[in-house]
Write an enzyme that holds these catalytic residues in place. Structure first.
Site, PDB file in Angstrom:
ATOM      1  N   CYS A   1       0.861  -1.186   0.000  1.00 26.82           N
ATOM      2  CA  CYS A   1       0.000   0.000   0.000  1.00 26.82           C
ATOM      3  C   CYS A   1       0.894   1.231   0.000  1.00 26.82           C
ATOM      4  O   CYS A   1       2.065   1.147  -0.391  1.00 26.82           O
ATOM      5  CB  CYS A   1      -0.961  -0.007   1.204  1.00 26.82           C
ATOM      6  N   ARG A   2       0.403   2.371   0.449  1.00 25.75           N
ATOM      7  CA  ARG A   2       1.188   3.602   0.421  1.00 25.75           C
ATOM      8  C   ARG A   2       2.309   3.578   1.455  1.00 25.75           C
ATOM      9  O   ARG A   2       3.433   3.908   1.153  1.00 25.75           O
ATOM     10  CB  ARG A   2       0.274   4.812   0.655  1.00 25.75           C
TER      11      ARG A   2
END
Length: 97
Positions: free
Chosen positions: A62-63
């Protein structure tokens, strides 16, 4: 839950074709994602589990590593083999598409 750093995932990509799942939202993925990663937003993980194979191991991305950790827990609880990539795309220095 197993974890790998972004550098460890980059090393894996040199010698192997790991199964990477990017759980970010559409607009985040549009800015670039790891080549050959499969995009399944976190909110869709439970409804799209049937697209995954329990005999394979998946690296969740993810980020920053938080949402991928949640996705990994969900899948791990369902019997999947998963690894969370710590640092997420914010720490990624490899190729993006």
């Amino acid at each position: 839950m197993k974890e790998l750093s972004t550098k460890e995932v980059q090393e894996l990509l040199k010698n192997d074709e790991p199964n990477i799942i990017d759980v970010r939202e559409d607009d985040e993925v549009a800015a670039g994602m790891i080549p050959d990663a499969k995009h399944i937003p976190l909110g869709s993980i439970e409804s799209r589990m049937d697209e995954l194979d329990k005999s394979k191991e998946y690296i969740m991305v993810c980020r920053s590593g938080g949402r991928s950790g949640r996705a990994a827990q969900i899948l791990e609880n369902q019997g999947f083999k998963v690894i969370n990539m710590t640092g997420g795309m914010m720490a990624w220095e490899g190729e993006v598409k």
